[in-house]
Every structure is written in C-alpha cells, then in structure tokens.
Design a protein around this motif. Structure first.
Motif, PDB file in Angstrom:
ATOM      1  N   HIS A   1      -6.402   3.112  16.073  1.00 29.29           N
ATOM      2  CA  HIS A   1      -6.865   2.592  15.082  1.00 29.29           C
ATOM      3  C   HIS A   1      -6.653   0.998  14.862  1.00 29.29           C
ATOM      4  O   HIS A   1      -6.176   0.559  15.664  1.00 29.29           O
ATOM      5  CB  HIS A   1      -5.990   3.175  13.690  1.00 29.29           C
ATOM      6  N   ASN A   2      -7.529   0.681  13.890  1.00 33.26           N
ATOM      7  CA  ASN A   2      -7.795  -0.917  13.964  1.00 33.26           C
ATOM      8  C   ASN A   2      -7.892  -1.242  12.512  1.00 33.26           C
ATOM      9  O   ASN A   2      -9.008  -1.440  11.836  1.00 33.26           O
ATOM     10  CB  ASN A   2      -8.944  -1.721  14.921  1.00 33.26           C
ATOM     11  N   LEU A   3      -6.609  -1.616  11.764  1.00 29.50           N
ATOM     12  CA  LEU A   3      -6.677  -1.999  10.627  1.00 29.50           C
ATOM     13  C   LEU A   3      -7.390  -3.409  10.188  1.00 29.50           C
ATOM     14  O   LEU A   3      -8.018  -3.505   9.150  1.00 29.50           O
ATOM     15  CB  LEU A   3      -5.215  -2.140   9.825  1.00 29.50           C
TER      16      LEU A   3
ATOM     17  N   GLU B   1     -11.046  -2.582   9.797  1.00 30.42           N
ATOM     18  CA  GLU B   1     -11.409  -1.761   8.671  1.00 30.42           C
ATOM     19  C   GLU B   1     -11.165  -3.056   7.495  1.00 30.42           C
ATOM     20  O   GLU B   1     -12.224  -3.172   6.555  1.00 30.42           O
ATOM     21  CB  GLU B   1     -10.313  -0.862   8.214  1.00 30.42           C
TER      22      GLU B   1
ATOM     23  N   HIS C   1     -14.047   8.195   8.353  1.00 30.46           N
ATOM     24  CA  HIS C   1     -13.878   7.625   9.674  1.00 30.46           C
ATOM     25  C   HIS C   1     -12.842   6.216   9.541  1.00 30.46           C
ATOM     26  O   HIS C   1     -12.408   6.014  10.554  1.00 30.46           O
ATOM     27  CB  HIS C   1     -14.969   6.994  10.212  1.00 30.46           C
TER      28      HIS C   1
ATOM     29  N   HIS D   1      -8.838   4.861   9.154  1.00 34.49           N
ATOM     30  CA  HIS D   1      -7.763   5.612   9.306  1.00 34.49           C
ATOM     31  C   HIS D   1      -6.673   5.304   8.076  1.00 34.49           C
ATOM     32  O   HIS D   1      -6.050   6.279   7.693  1.00 34.49           O
ATOM     33  CB  HIS D   1      -7.044   4.839  10.397  1.00 34.49           C
ATOM     34  N   ASP D   2      -6.925   4.121   7.433  1.00 32.21           N
ATOM     35  CA  ASP D   2      -5.887   3.927   6.243  1.00 32.21           C
ATOM     36  C   ASP D   2      -6.645   4.484   5.106  1.00 32.21           C
ATOM     37  O   ASP D   2      -7.869   4.588   4.795  1.00 32.21           O
ATOM     38  CB  ASP D   2      -5.880   2.524   6.066  1.00 32.21           C
TER      39      ASP D   2
ATOM     40  N   VAL E   1     -14.843   0.978  13.879  1.00 30.24           N
ATOM     41  CA  VAL E   1     -13.973   1.849  12.946  1.00 30.24           C
ATOM     42  C   VAL E   1     -14.327   3.340  13.347  1.00 30.24           C
ATOM     43  O   VAL E   1     -13.755   4.182  13.446  1.00 30.24           O
ATOM     44  CB  VAL E   1     -14.266   1.485  11.728  1.00 30.24           C
TER      45      VAL E   1
ATOM     46  N   LEU F   1     -13.188   4.472  17.016  1.00 33.26           N
ATOM     47  CA  LEU F   1     -11.675   4.998  16.814  1.00 33.26           C
ATOM     48  C   LEU F   1     -11.560   6.313  16.207  1.00 33.26           C
ATOM     49  O   LEU F   1     -10.896   6.959  16.445  1.00 33.26           O
ATOM     50  CB  LEU F   1     -10.794   3.779  16.224  1.00 33.26           C
ATOM     51  N   ALA F   2     -12.378   6.493  15.122  1.00 30.59           N
ATOM     52  CA  ALA F   2     -12.133   7.645  14.491  1.00 30.59           C
ATOM     53  C   ALA F   2     -12.741   8.872  15.423  1.00 30.59           C
ATOM     54  O   ALA F   2     -12.130  10.077  15.204  1.00 30.59           O
ATOM     55  CB  ALA F   2     -13.157   7.839  13.192  1.00 30.59           C
TER      56      ALA F   2
ATOM     57  N   ARG G   1      -9.869   9.672  17.554  1.00 30.90           N
ATOM     58  CA  ARG G   1      -8.636  10.334  16.818  1.00 30.90           C
ATOM     59  C   ARG G   1      -9.161  11.886  16.609  1.00 30.90           C
ATOM     60  O   ARG G   1      -8.177  12.890  16.782  1.00 30.90           O
ATOM     61  CB  ARG G   1      -8.566   9.838  15.266  1.00 30.90           C
TER      62      ARG G   1
END
Length: 494
Positions: free
Chosen positions: A21-23, A26, A51, A53-54, A118, A121-122, A125
């Motif tokens: 993930h990459n906050l 986002e 998509h 993460h947070d 985003v 990375l989704a 996951r």
C-alpha cells in the motif's frame, strides 16, 4: 522419540510483513481532487473506492465521487456535511483531515499517476488474497471435492483479476472511431483473402462472412454424416497454418494473419482428429491410415504431413464431458500461456451446464450458449461451435436445414452471431437408389452426377451481413472440403 527444539526467532531479522500500500499516494490523489475536481475525471474510469487501502480514504473517495458526479463542487467545506459524523483520523476530525489533504496538495498534474499507483497496489493485494484463499481451500477442501475443481476456481479468479486490471477506454471521439475503422480495413487488406476477421481458407465463405470475426459465436449445424467435424477441422488447420505474428512497438507479439486455434473435441479423441487432418493433408484415406495399409511412397507423404502439422499452433483438448465453466477456464489458460485467436467446440450438445436442481435440458443449453457467447466477448476471439439438428429434417421432402431445426433450444439461434448449415444432397440421393435398368435409375444417375462431391454451406443467420448459400467441393475419402470451382476443376484447399 526426540523432538527438534524450536529455534528462537530473532526479532531484529524477522519483521512484520504488511500488504502492499502507499498512503502518501492516496493522500496526494485525494488532495489533488479536492483542489481541482477535474482531477477526478483522470482516474474515474479505472479507480473505485475499494482500491484504497485506508478505509477513511476509501470513504472520502466514495463521497467525493458522488458529489462530483452530481455536478457539484467537492471541497473540504462541501464534504463536511457528509463526513462530519465519521470517526476521527488520529487527533483530527475528518473535516479537519480534508483541509489538511487539500493544503498539502501541490499539483494536479500527477493525479493520474497517483491513481494508477493506488490501483496497481490494490491489484497486488487482491493477488495476495487469491493466493491465501487457494492455500486455505487446499487445506480445508472436502474429501469429495477434486483438486481439479480447486484449480479451475483459482484459474478463473486469476483471469478475472487480470482482465479487471485493464483500464477501460470509455467514450472515444468520432475521429478516433474512424481511424479504428480505417485500421481494420488496412489490416483486412494486408491479410490473406482480404478479410476483416480470421480467414477460413474457403474463398466464397470468406467473401460472404468476411472471415470469422472476433467476439462472434458461430454455430455450424447439420445432421450426422453431413461433414460438420470435417469442415471444422479443415477450417482450424487452414487458420493455424496461415498463422503469422508481428512484433509491436511495445515488444509484444500480435497475430497479423491466421490464428492460434484451440480445438475442444468432446466426441473424438485427439488421435482420431489428427488422423482426419493427416488424411486430408496427405490424400490417404483415414481408414487406410488406421489399418496401416499404405505403401512406401504414401508413408513418406504421411511423415511429411505429420512434420508440417507439428509446426502449426493447433491445440486439441479431447476431454469428454466438460462443463462450460471448465471449457472457459481451459481457454483462458491457453490464451494466457500460448495465445489464442480462435476456438472450435465439437460439439455443443456434449457440453454440460452447471446442472442445478430442476433445470431442464433446454435451460442447460441456454446456459451453454450464453456462456460461449460471453467467452467469445471476454477473450475477443471467434468461437465456432458445432451443433446437431433435430430429426424433423428427415421428415421433410426438402431436407435443407432451417433455423427452426436447431436442436433443444431457441437460445442457439438467439445467442449466435452467425448460423451455418452444412448440407449434402448427394448423401440423401445415394440412399434412394432405384433398381438398375429402369427409367428411374437413369434419372437418378443424372441427378447423382449433378450433385456428386458438392456440399452446400447455408448461411441461415448473419448478424452483420447477408444470408445465402455457398457451394463447396467435398471429397469424402479424405474428409476434405475445398473451394468450389465455378465451371472448372475444384481448387485444393490450401
């Protein structure tokens, strides 16, 4: 019995592994959209709330999307009404967090890049999730659940994940659509036979159909002994033999002529199918090949034909009793591993549906034809599915097939883009031979001479083209269809 002691874990070496993930990406994307709502449209065709993460970011993007799509302006102030009651983010309320995101945004230029980060990375996951589910399914599977079923489910989920990761193009301008049409015409000009689809190798058939078109479901129907399988194998071989590729600018190989063919033979074994093609290519009767009644010269022709066959991209799956879901999974696997431009199914009635309790055979056939059409669109390849005809054909004086003769379900006619019927008058006439020496016998002889070696391919339905009848030459000894020579000798099917 000694027990191996468990080694102590080194906390400095072992680290907790988090999902990708990459906050920051986002946050940067949300901030960019809050500053300039036009940035939303740069990611809206491929990015969804799920998509992110947070969870807070997913909730913000969801509300933000609804506001922008409603034609309103989305800012920290306008979104406060919708998010004021949400749980705080650390020591900040959600409205305060929105203000912080907008204040930190420096540019909207990179919004699309942030969106792709985003999304990618989704996808990673989701891939991890598929892997975990596969492991758990293998550990916890019921005793009566075969591993093949687990593999099928895993393949389907992986393919769906691969396809969902392709960003849609959305609307295109008319100028771009025109360029696409011109490119299609240019590709047709370059292809053998100048067809827009995949050439069948049969001149008059290609002229009427324009070749087999990507995403089309083509039904080839006929009564037993009409030569459905022979015609399908002839077409499959011609497409595979003509296969050529070209390296694109991005380094990928693209088929520019012919096709990589996947042949699902639910009735005949792979060896029987290969024998038919060998017979057609070497001009040696298939019964003589099976019995080994061939001379030295003929054996050499057989070897040469076999070597030629080894080089073409024609793949045969002769598994009997496949379900439509299993066929789809195997087709996806072939496309992923070796490429796929054309599918042949011999024949449709031997496929099975999901067999839900209470389903009739008509409902099962409907599920199968709908599944085949969906698979053709999903893989963007033509599917040639063979089909039996009902016996009501035999009760008529004119035994030429009609759409109403399609067996068991009207869904075959409904779902098909093209319906072809193969018909040989010679087959029926031969069975009505009168007593020799009579006047009827002379008439019969003249009629037999007129139809000898001629097959009709009737185009009963074509969604984007004309219907009509095409004459073909048929050589029963070698199960070979070829171009019909108008007023001359038949052309060899090459």
């Amino acid at each position: 019995m000694s027990v191996t002691p468990i080694k102590a874990l080194d906390s400095k070496v072992q680290e907790y592994r988090q999902v990708p993930h990459n906050l920051e990406a986002e946050q940067a994307l949300l901030g960019a959209i809050l500053v300039n709502n036009e940035a939303y449209y740069r990611v809206s065709d491929f990015l969804e709330p799920g998509h992110f993460h947070d969870g807070v970011h997913a909730r913000i993007f969801d509300v933000l999307s609804q506001v922008v799509r409603a034609g309103k302006t989305a800012t920290p102030v306008t979104l406060k009404t919708f998010l004021d009651g949400d749980p705080p983010v650390g020591d900040l309320t959600v409205p305060q967090y929105l203000t912080r995101l907008a204040a930190a945004a420096t540019t909207v230029i990179n919004a699309a890049d942030y969106g792709r980060v985003v999304r990618d990375l989704a996808t990673r996951r989701e891939l991890i999730g598929v892997g975990e589910d596969l492991v758990n399914m293998a550990f916890e599977a019921a005793a009566d659940q075969p591993p093949a079923k687990q593999i099928e489910v895993a393949e389907q989920r992986l393919y769906e994940l691969a396809e969902s990761d392709k960003y849609g193009s959305g609307f295109v301008g008319f100028a771009q659509a025109v360029r696409g049409a011109v490119d299609m015409a240019n590709n047709a000009y370059k292809r053998d036979g100048h067809v827009s689809g995949v050439a069948t190798g049969l001149r008059d058939v290609d002229e009427m159909l324009g070749g087999m078109q990507p995403s089309d479901l083509v039904i080839l129907a006929g009564r037993p002994a009409m030569g459905k399988t022979a015609l399908a194998t002839n077409i499959a071989y011609a497409m595979a033999q003509a296969h050529k590729t070209e390296i694109q600018q991005d380094g990928r190989e693209k088929t520019v002529n012919g096709a990589i063919v996947g042949f699902f033979s639910l009735e005949m074994s792979a060896e029987q199918l290969a024998t038919r093609i060998l017979s057609e290519r070497s001009s040696i009767g298939s019964d003589r090949i099976r019995r080994g009644k061939i001379g030295q010269d003929e054996f050499q022709r057989l070897v040469d034909a076999a070597r030629e066959l080894e080089q073409i991209p024609l793949y045969i799956d002769a598994t009997g009793g496949l379900t439509i879901a299993q066929l789809a999974a195997r087709a996806r696997r072939l496309k992923r591993q070796r490429g796929l431009d054309m599918i042949v199914v011999d024949y449709l009635q031997l496929l099975q549906g999901s067999k839900r309790a209470g389903d009739s055979r008509v409902q099962e056939i409907t599920e199968i034809t709908t599944g085949l059409k969906a698979l053709a669109k999903e893989l963007d390849v033509p599917i040639l599915a063979l089909s039996q005809l009902s016996r009501q054909v035999e009760a008529r004086d004119d035994k030429r097939p009609q759409l109403a003769d399609l067996r068991e379900s009207g869904s075959i006619e409904q779902d098909a883009d093209v319906v072809l019927f193969v018909y040989r008058e010679e087959y029926y006439l031969k069975n009505r031979k009168p007593k020799e020496g009579t006047e009827d016998f002379l008439t019969w002889e003249n009629e037999m001479e007129a139809v000898h070696g001629i097959a009709e391919l009737i185009v009963g339905k074509q969604r984007h083209g004309p219907t009509g009848t095409v004459n073909l030459q048929f050589d029963g000894e070698f199960t070979r269809f070829s171009n019909y020579a108008h007023g001359g000798l038949p052309d060899r099917f090459e």
